[in-house]
Design a protein around this motif. Structure first.
Motif, PDB file in Angstrom:
ATOM      1  N   GLU A  10      54.697 -76.720 -29.829  1.00  0.00           N
ATOM      2  CA  GLU A  10      53.806 -76.348 -30.939  1.00  0.00           C
ATOM      3  C   GLU A  10      54.188 -77.096 -32.215  1.00  0.00           C
ATOM      4  O   GLU A  10      53.323 -77.581 -32.958  1.00  0.00           O
ATOM      5  CB  GLU A  10      53.864 -74.845 -31.160  1.00  0.00           C
ATOM      6  N   ALA A  11      55.492 -77.190 -32.483  1.00  0.00           N
ATOM      7  CA  ALA A  11      55.942 -77.871 -33.699  1.00  0.00           C
ATOM      8  C   ALA A  11      55.626 -79.358 -33.651  1.00  0.00           C
ATOM      9  O   ALA A  11      55.212 -79.953 -34.658  1.00  0.00           O
ATOM     10  CB  ALA A  11      57.439 -77.651 -33.880  1.00  0.00           C
ATOM     11  N   LEU A  12      55.813 -79.974 -32.483  1.00  0.00           N
ATOM     12  CA  LEU A  12      55.552 -81.411 -32.371  1.00  0.00           C
ATOM     13  C   LEU A  12      54.063 -81.707 -32.475  1.00  0.00           C
ATOM     14  O   LEU A  12      53.665 -82.709 -33.093  1.00  0.00           O
ATOM     15  CB  LEU A  12      56.114 -81.944 -31.052  1.00  0.00           C
ATOM     16  N   ILE A  13      53.238 -80.864 -31.883  1.00  0.00           N
ATOM     17  CA  ILE A  13      51.785 -81.056 -31.995  1.00  0.00           C
ATOM     18  C   ILE A  13      51.363 -80.943 -33.456  1.00  0.00           C
ATOM     19  O   ILE A  13      50.549 -81.740 -33.955  1.00  0.00           O
ATOM     20  CB  ILE A  13      51.038 -80.030 -31.119  1.00  0.00           C
ATOM     21  N   SER A  14      51.934 -79.964 -34.147  1.00  0.00           N
ATOM     22  CA  SER A  14      51.624 -79.801 -35.568  1.00  0.00           C
ATOM     23  C   SER A  14      52.085 -81.004 -36.378  1.00  0.00           C
ATOM     24  O   SER A  14      51.371 -81.488 -37.266  1.00  0.00           O
ATOM     25  CB  SER A  14      52.289 -78.520 -36.093  1.00  0.00           C
ATOM     26  N   GLU A  15      53.273 -81.500 -36.050  1.00  0.00           N
ATOM     27  CA  GLU A  15      53.813 -82.642 -36.780  1.00  0.00           C
ATOM     28  C   GLU A  15      53.003 -83.900 -36.494  1.00  0.00           C
ATOM     29  O   GLU A  15      52.840 -84.762 -37.374  1.00  0.00           O
ATOM     30  CB  GLU A  15      55.274 -82.838 -36.388  1.00  0.00           C
ATOM     31  N   ALA A  16      52.492 -84.029 -35.266  1.00  0.00           N
ATOM     32  CA  ALA A  16      51.711 -85.208 -34.891  1.00  0.00           C
ATOM     33  C   ALA A  16      50.401 -85.286 -35.658  1.00  0.00           C
ATOM     34  O   ALA A  16      49.820 -86.373 -35.798  1.00  0.00           O
ATOM     35  CB  ALA A  16      51.443 -85.199 -33.389  1.00  0.00           C
ATOM     36  N   GLU A  17      49.932 -84.153 -36.146  1.00  0.00           N
ATOM     37  CA  GLU A  17      48.712 -84.161 -36.962  1.00  0.00           C
ATOM     38  C   GLU A  17      48.966 -84.810 -38.314  1.00  0.00           C
ATOM     39  O   GLU A  17      48.057 -85.362 -38.923  1.00  0.00           O
ATOM     40  CB  GLU A  17      48.205 -82.731 -37.138  1.00  0.00           C
ATOM     41  N   ARG A  18      50.221 -84.743 -38.773  1.00  0.00           N
ATOM     42  CA  ARG A  18      50.574 -85.355 -40.059  1.00  0.00           C
ATOM     43  C   ARG A  18      51.070 -86.791 -39.892  1.00  0.00           C
ATOM     44  O   ARG A  18      50.951 -87.605 -40.804  1.00  0.00           O
ATOM     45  CB  ARG A  18      51.643 -84.516 -40.764  1.00  0.00           C
ATOM     46  N   HIS A  19      51.687 -87.057 -38.726  1.00  0.00           N
ATOM     47  CA  HIS A  19      52.224 -88.396 -38.471  1.00  0.00           C
ATOM     48  C   HIS A  19      51.541 -88.956 -37.221  1.00  0.00           C
ATOM     49  O   HIS A  19      51.913 -88.633 -36.102  1.00  0.00           O
ATOM     50  CB  HIS A  19      53.737 -88.348 -38.273  1.00  0.00           C
ATOM     51  N   LYS A  20      50.576 -89.804 -37.416  1.00  0.00           N
ATOM     52  CA  LYS A  20      49.776 -90.317 -36.305  1.00  0.00           C
ATOM     53  C   LYS A  20      50.565 -91.257 -35.396  1.00  0.00           C
ATOM     54  O   LYS A  20      50.104 -91.576 -34.291  1.00  0.00           O
ATOM     55  CB  LYS A  20      48.535 -91.041 -36.850  1.00  0.00           C
ATOM     56  N   ASP A  21      51.739 -91.694 -35.837  1.00  0.00           N
ATOM     57  CA  ASP A  21      52.533 -92.626 -35.042  1.00  0.00           C
ATOM     58  C   ASP A  21      53.468 -91.919 -34.063  1.00  0.00           C
ATOM     59  O   ASP A  21      54.205 -92.582 -33.324  1.00  0.00           O
ATOM     60  CB  ASP A  21      53.372 -93.531 -35.956  1.00  0.00           C
ATOM     61  N   ILE A  22      53.454 -90.593 -34.045  1.00  0.00           N
ATOM     62  CA  ILE A  22      54.339 -89.861 -33.142  1.00  0.00           C
ATOM     63  C   ILE A  22      53.862 -90.011 -31.699  1.00  0.00           C
ATOM     64  O   ILE A  22      52.680 -89.821 -31.394  1.00  0.00           O
ATOM     65  CB  ILE A  22      54.418 -88.368 -33.521  1.00  0.00           C
ATOM     66  N   VAL A  23      54.799 -90.362 -30.809  1.00  0.00           N
ATOM     67  CA  VAL A  23      54.536 -90.426 -29.372  1.00  0.00           C
ATOM     68  C   VAL A  23      55.671 -89.688 -28.664  1.00  0.00           C
ATOM     69  O   VAL A  23      56.735 -89.450 -29.249  1.00  0.00           O
ATOM     70  CB  VAL A  23      54.450 -91.878 -28.863  1.00  0.00           C
ATOM     71  N   ALA A  24      55.447 -89.318 -27.421  1.00  0.00           N
ATOM     72  CA  ALA A  24      56.451 -88.584 -26.652  1.00  0.00           C
ATOM     73  C   ALA A  24      56.775 -89.325 -25.368  1.00  0.00           C
ATOM     74  O   ALA A  24      55.874 -89.812 -24.674  1.00  0.00           O
ATOM     75  CB  ALA A  24      55.960 -87.175 -26.345  1.00  0.00           C
ATOM     76  N   VAL A  25      58.060 -89.402 -25.050  1.00  0.00           N
ATOM     77  CA  VAL A  25      58.533 -89.995 -23.802  1.00  0.00           C
ATOM     78  C   VAL A  25      59.338 -88.925 -23.074  1.00  0.00           C
ATOM     79  O   VAL A  25      60.248 -88.331 -23.652  1.00  0.00           O
ATOM     80  CB  VAL A  25      59.417 -91.234 -24.052  1.00  0.00           C
ATOM     81  N   HIS A  26      59.000 -88.664 -21.810  1.00  0.00           N
ATOM     82  CA  HIS A  26      59.718 -87.642 -21.036  1.00  0.00           C
ATOM     83  C   HIS A  26      60.339 -88.271 -19.799  1.00  0.00           C
ATOM     84  O   HIS A  26      59.730 -89.096 -19.119  1.00  0.00           O
ATOM     85  CB  HIS A  26      58.775 -86.518 -20.604  1.00  0.00           C
TER      86      HIS A  26
END
Length: 709
Positions: A398-414
């Motif tokens: 939830e926090a990362l999704i919220s943060e991604a709305e403010r920072h469009k450059d956020i990506v996730a690697v799993h």
């Protein structure tokens, strides 16, 4: 001790020692007498699906169904009992094992289908090969359950659950049928090759069989081992259990590998001694004719085998393994035929047998369906998870999704084996910005570094135990170059029923010793959201934070992350007698200790360190100035947070000034599977243990002992 002998119609006379072959939930393992070679098995269950790891599952007592009769399985004391069984009897045995496993898994309250995919394969392996003389290695513990049932460990499998509905913690005694430890994946081919070379040096003739699957074949070590086995050309057998029906990396874009009469006939032909010898003779003859003729014949052979084999099969040939397949993994007759031919081959080098299995096989009873239905009762129609079952992973997503709305450059690697349910939501939301690389942790780290160098903000999500596999990349590709990769270390600390295999004990130590790494840990879900926001803003160096498994306290709403100052801790409660400095989730146990001590008239300061590196030296000096006693608490190994505190206290002269300091860490040994509460007690990390340590420092030894009773 009474020995009960029963006669069965298959020429086998079993003996069960004790009052019953079934163990009750209250069985005291210390009172059982097992054969000398029999070992306790540590079971690692990896739930599949989107909700299995989060929701409260039904108690074993909720199931009223009984296991079906298993007359042939009852007669199996060791794999030797399989040698004289007919094909019909082997099929019935496989059905009985599947019924038994589904019953056990349902009782264990952790649905898992992958253990059922290899039942026929396991039966065929033990029918053809002669374990423990022949070495049978597995890449994943989850697929060894049928193997355990057939190798004298049925009673322990049946005793998976005790009266509290949780896995029984059993000592990790290796069985003679387990030549090498299994758990973290992708090691069976390497270990098997080593055993094969050792066998050759000693002049022995035993066979080595390594079983791998779709997940572990994504790891680089498997290909390194295959390439080396092709070069060394030592006899060994690699069996690929392919439940995806495709060697293509994108299953949804690939056609399913067909299993039919033609593929069955082709596999039998490929594995036949006559065909192999004809192929070897052709190689010898073409070599004598000339190099050009030999190379032309090799290309024709490769082309022909590529035409009739499934896409990707020629890769194994290029690595030096003779490819056989595909074989129907649920057709015992075909499996036995192919494995018999393969086992009879001498001096033919490494072989790969490609076996196709299905995870969605139906089970005769409805126990697994009952578990799934019980789970789904806790899920709302919108697909959201009830608040009471929220985990750290839910809050992180939830926090990362919220943060991604403010920072469009956020990506996730799993990276790692499997994916937590909440991460599936992140994958759906991020879409093309989410990269799941499977068990390729080394690639994941360097790939994330490349993303960061390209101007993106990668959050690299890897379980603590799996991050260990990529440490070289963390050092050289990230930290040494100060690349701003954000490491999210999941399953940190103790992991309950997964025991030491997936325990995240070492990440604090091995990440905090890196010169450029910022190392932090949240004490609760609010701090977790703040640290996500903090990590998103750090663009000049790498950063990591860890969080444990398990449910959180009930929270009615999510928190928007607010960046915190790097290297700044906080004081939660103030007292004058003892200071408790917690790191990460152990702050909550420090608060529990404070509550206990307050009832005994001890005034306690509880501080949340937040950062292991850089340390909040101002906070440490304040605690040392205002208190005579300091206790640090962390759910990590020796050499972690406490080591950094000790370094500062000694160099700053605080120890010379009279502060009495005690560290509480995980003990210097592996903690076997148990409930999380029991593991914390064994580790000495409960609120009572922390309070007892404080009382001992105060000289109130008797009260400390009473707290431990």
């Amino acid at each position: 001790m009474v020995a009960v002998t029963s006669q069965y119609p298959f020429g086998i006379c079993p003996q069960f020692h004790g009052n019953s072959r079934l163990l009750s939930p209250e069985t005291d393992f210390s009172a059982l007498n097992f054969p000398y070679r029999l070992g306790y098995s540590r079971l690692t269950l990896h739930p599949k699906g989107h909700v299995a790891e989060i929701h409260s599952l039904p108690h074993a007592g909720d199931f009223t169904g009984e296991n079906e009769p298993t007359p042939i399985l009852d007669a199996i004391e060791s794999p030797m009992n399989l040698k004289n069984l007919s094909t019909k009897e082997l099929k019935q045995l496989a059905n009985e094992i599947r019924s038994e496993l589904s019953f056990i898994i349902a009782k264990s309250q952790k649905p898992s289908s992958s253990s059922l995919t290899v039942v026929e394969l396991t039966v065929a392996i033990h029918h053809v090969f002669h374990a423990p003389v022949d070495k049978i290695l597995w890449d994943v513990a989850e697929q060894t359950y049928a193997h355990k049932l057939l190798t004298g460990r049925r009673q322990i499998m049946q005793a998976l659950e005790n009266s509290k509905g949780r896995p029984v913690a059993a000592p990790d005694f290796e069985s003679g049928y387990d030549p090498f430890g299994v758990g973290h994946g992708c090691n069976s081919v390497s270990a098997g090759l080593g055993m094969a070379i050792a066998r050759d040096f000693k002049g022995k003739r035993d066979r080595v069989v390594a079983v791998i699957n779709n997940e572990t074949i994504m790891a680089g070590q498997v290909y390194e081992a295959m390439r080396n086995s092709g070069y060394l050309d030592s006899n060994m057998i690699v069996i690929l259990n392919d439940s995806r029906h495709s060697l293509h990396p994108k299953v949804e874009e690939a056609s399913k590998i067909p299993i039919n009469a033609f593929s069955s006939t082709l596999s039998k032909l490929q594995s036949s001694k006559l065909f192999r010898r004809f192929r070897e003779l052709a190689k010898v003859l073409t070599k004598k004719i000339g190099k050009g003729m030999y190379e032309w014949a090799a290309k024709v052979d490769e082309y022909a085998r590529g035409m009739i084999g499934p896409p990707g099969s020629t890769l194994f040939e290029e690595l030096g393994l003779y490819y056989i397949g595909p074989v129907d993994g649920h057709n015992i007759e075909d499996l036995v035929c192919v494995l018999n031919e393969v086992a009879s081959l001498d001096s033919m080098g490494p072989v790969l047998v490609h076996v196709i299995t299905k995870e969605e096989l139906e089970v005769g009873d409805n126990q697994m369906n009952a578990v799934a239905n019980k789970i789904m009762e806790g899920v709302s129609s919108s697909g959201t998870i009830p608040c009471g079952n929220r985990t750290y992973s839910d809050c992180f997503v939830e926090a990362l999704i919220s943060e991604a709305e403010r920072h469009k450059d956020i990506v996730a690697v799993h990276a790692g084996m499997g994916m937590e349910p909440s991460l599936h939501l992140l994958k759906d939301v991020f879409a093309e910005k989410f990269f799941d690389v499977g068990m390729a942790e080394q690639h994941a780290v360097t790939f994330a570094a490349g993303l960061a160098c390209g101007g993106l903000k990668p959050f690299c999500i890897i379980p603590s135990a799996f991050l260990q596999r990529a440490y070289d990349q963390v050092v050289h590709d990230v930290d040494r170059q100060k690349v701003p990769v954000r490491f999210i270390i999941t399953s940190a600390g103790l992991v309950g029923s997964d025991g030491p295999i997936h325990c995240g004990a070492f990440d604090i130590a091995f990440m905090s010793c890196l010169p450029n790494m910022i190392v932090m840990a949240p004490s609760d879900e609010v701090e977790l959201s703040h640290m996500v926001a903090t990590a998103a803003l750090i663009d000049d160096r790498p950063v990591c934070f860890r969080y444990p498994r398990g449910a959180l306290s009930v929270m009615e709403h999510s928190f928007s992350g607010i960046p915190i100052e790097v290297g700044r801790g906080r004081i939660l409660t103030e007292g004058k007698d003892v200071a408790l400095l917690g790191y990460g989730s152990m702050v909550q146990n420090c608060l529990r200790a404070q509550s206990l001590l307050s009832k005994l008239g001890v005034e306690v300061t509880v501080a949340d360190a937040r950062f292991c590196k850089p340390l909040d030296i101002q906070l440490l000096r304040q605690l040392c100035k205002n208190h005579s006693f300091l206790v640090t608490v962390e759910e990590g190994s020796i050499g972690g947070f406490a080591s950094h505190v000790a370094q500062f206290l000694s160099l700053d002269g605080q120890l010379d000034a009279g502060i009495k300091w005690r560290p509480i860490t995980l003990p210097d040994n592996y903690i076997e599977q148990a409930s999380p509460k029991e593991q914390l007690a064994v580790a000495g990390l409960t609120g009572n243990h922390i309070a007892a340590t404080a009382l001992s420092l105060l000289g109130r030894t008797r009260e400390a002992l009473l707290l431990m009773c």
